[in-house]
Design a protein around this motif. Structure first.
Motif, short mmCIF file in Angstrom:
data_model
loop_
_atom_site.label_atom_id
_atom_site.label_comp_id
_atom_site.label_asym_id
_atom_site.label_seq_id
_atom_site.Cartn_x
_atom_site.Cartn_y
_atom_site.Cartn_z
N MET A 35 -4.10 -4.61 -7.60
CA MET A 35 -2.77 -5.20 -7.59
C MET A 35 -2.74 -6.42 -6.65
SD MET A 35 0.53 -3.05 -6.26
CE MET A 35 0.58 -3.53 -4.54
N SER A 36 -3.47 -6.33 -5.53
CA SER A 36 -3.34 -7.36 -4.48
C SER A 36 -4.12 -8.64 -4.78
CB SER A 36 -3.82 -6.81 -3.13
OG SER A 36 -3.09 -5.67 -2.80
N ARG B 187 -6.35 1.03 -6.96
CA ARG B 187 -5.13 0.51 -7.59
C ARG B 187 -4.53 -0.60 -6.71
NH1 ARG B 187 -0.78 4.90 -9.72
NH2 ARG B 187 -2.58 5.61 -10.90
N PHE B 188 -4.58 -0.38 -5.40
CA PHE B 188 -4.01 -1.37 -4.46
C PHE B 188 -4.83 -2.67 -4.49
CE2 PHE B 188 -4.09 -3.02 0.00
CZ PHE B 188 -2.80 -3.49 0.04
N LEU C 137 -6.16 5.54 -5.44
CA LEU C 137 -5.01 4.73 -5.02
C LEU C 137 -5.47 3.45 -4.33
CD1 LEU C 137 -2.59 7.55 -3.83
CD2 LEU C 137 -2.44 6.20 -5.91
N ARG C 138 -6.57 3.56 -3.57
CA ARG C 138 -7.11 2.37 -2.88
C ARG C 138 -7.52 1.32 -3.94
NH1 ARG C 138 -9.05 4.35 1.67
NH2 ARG C 138 -10.38 5.78 0.50
N CYS D 113 2.05 1.91 -3.53
CA CYS D 113 0.98 2.50 -4.37
C CYS D 113 0.84 3.99 -4.09
CB CYS D 113 -0.37 1.87 -4.03
SG CYS D 113 -0.70 0.39 -4.92
N ASN D 114 0.91 4.33 -2.80
CA ASN D 114 0.71 5.71 -2.39
C ASN D 114 1.93 6.58 -2.74
OD1 ASN D 114 1.46 7.58 0.15
ND2 ASN D 114 -0.73 7.73 -0.27
N ALA E 234 0.85 -1.21 0.00
CA ALA E 234 0.00 0.00 0.00
C ALA E 234 0.88 1.25 0.00
CB ALA E 234 -0.92 -0.01 1.22
N CYS F 10 11.04 4.61 -2.27
CA CYS F 10 10.24 3.63 -3.04
C CYS F 10 11.07 2.42 -3.44
CB CYS F 10 9.62 4.28 -4.27
SG CYS F 10 8.23 5.31 -3.81
#
Ligand code: FAQ
Length: 322
Positions: free
Chosen positions: A237-238, A233-234, A230-231, A140-141, A137, A161
């Protein structure tokens, strides 16, 4: 205000807006609106505090790591978080604030740190889950923050990062090792993922319609995406990563939405996020107390470093006696 100072102010304001409009960087000596400076200090300080407080949940497992290899990895990770805190305090200091003062504001609870670090780590699987989900997370942020409009913050984020990416992989690798182990180990991983999934989604902050800072921060190019973007996107991805691991994410509403091209997911418990941010999470008191103790214990180190710096700045030349 004289005509000349009014004109100077307008020119500076226009220069600031042009720089933001052209996607260029604002640097410490550039003129900036007070609100821009305040927002950056708030966000960068909270971010720095999060990295430093974030050493605690995993740090408690250092003395009971299951092997020398796991211990070496965890020591490296926890040290990295300290380094991230230091880059970020340095970035904040370019805005005219003082690290000592920011630390005192954290200890006095006048400044926040990420909600995620107020949850307990109950098993070694949590070290893996924090790496996989919490660092996932954070990546992503933070990857978009490498393009933040404030130069020192954006540059600090590049190295942060890269290191977060190692953190995420070591977490995934630890979980993968446990998932190919015994039934008991697999159960430990699932239990850990069940506890950390929802708090990880909350790391991105309140939903967009309850986020008072997002619109202005995005207009200034400090934030590049909204909390909900962003949430999402996470989550996207997860989910495939959870499938590879063989764990179930604890959300019955998770489903691929063909039309949107994203996963649908359930609503996090926003009351819980508010409670944790207000200081009523499971570990808020413990985390702040430990940080306070560490700050007090470090007093002599700071005094010694200051005395040494003073000596270097004004060396005493001693005369040789015959
Ligand atoms: N926890 O209007 P917004 C890491 C506050 S580092 C606590 O949406 P904004 C590495 C927010 O401050 C994790 N407070 O705010 C690691 C604001 O309060 P204020 C930290 C939260 O700033 C991994 C109010 O709610 N990362 O994990 C939270 O536009 C493993 C209203 O919210 C960063 O700090 C929360 N989750 O967006 C270390 C990244 N969410 O100040 C060790 C940089 C919101 O007005 C182990 N920060 N609040 O009184 C950001 O991107 C943003 O500041 C957000 C919040 C997205 C966190």
């Amino acid at each position: 205000m004289t005509v000349q100072t009014e004109q100077t102010k307008q020119t500076e304001q226009q220069h600031f807006e042009r720089t933001i409009g052209h996607e260029q960087r604002i640097e410490p000596r550039d003129w900036m609106p007070d609100g821009y400076r305040r927002t950056l200090v708030r966000q960068i300080a909270q971010h720095a505090h999060s990295e430093i407080i974030g050493m605690q949940p995993e740090g408690t497992w250092l003395a009971s790591a299951p092997s020398l290899r796991r211990k070496a990895i965890l020591v490296a990770k926890v040290q990295d978080e300290a380094g991230h805190g230091i880059y970020l305090y340095s970035a904040a200091e370019t805005l005219g604030v003082d690290r000592q003062d920011l630390t005192e504001q954290l200890i006095d609870r006048r400044q926040k740190y990420s909600s995620i670090f107020n949850y307990p780590t109950l098993s070694y699987a949590d070290v893996g889950t924090i790496g996989w989900l919490v660092d996932g997370a954070a990546i992503c942020n933070q990857v978009p923050l490498c393009r933040s409009s404030y130069g020192p913050y954006a540059r600090a984020m590049i190295r942060v990062c890269k290191e977060e990416s190692f953190h995420q992989r070591q977490g995934f690798e630890l979980l993968m090792t446990m998932m190919t182990g015994t039934d008991e180990q697999r159960a430990m991983v699932q239990e850990s993922v069940d506890r950390w999934w929802w708090p990880s989604l909350m790391m991105f902050g309140p939903p967009d319609d309850a986020s008072p800072n997002s619109a202005q921060s995005m207009a200034w190019g400090i934030k590049r995406h909204s909390n909900d973007e962003l949430r999402q996107r996470f989550v996207d991805m997860s989910v495939p990563q959870a499938e590879v691991l063989g764990v179930t994410l604890p959300d019955p509403e998770l489903a691929w939405n063909e039309e949107r091209g994203h996963y649908d997911f359930g609503e996090p418990d926003w009351d819980e996020l508010s409670r944790v941010i207000r200081g009523e999470g499971a570990c808020n008191d413990e985390r702040v107390a430990r940080r306070t103790q560490a700050h007090e214990d470090g007093e002599w180190v700071r005094a010694a470093a200051a005395a040494y710096a003073q000596k270097q700045a004004h060396p005493v030349v001693e005369e040789r006696t015959a």
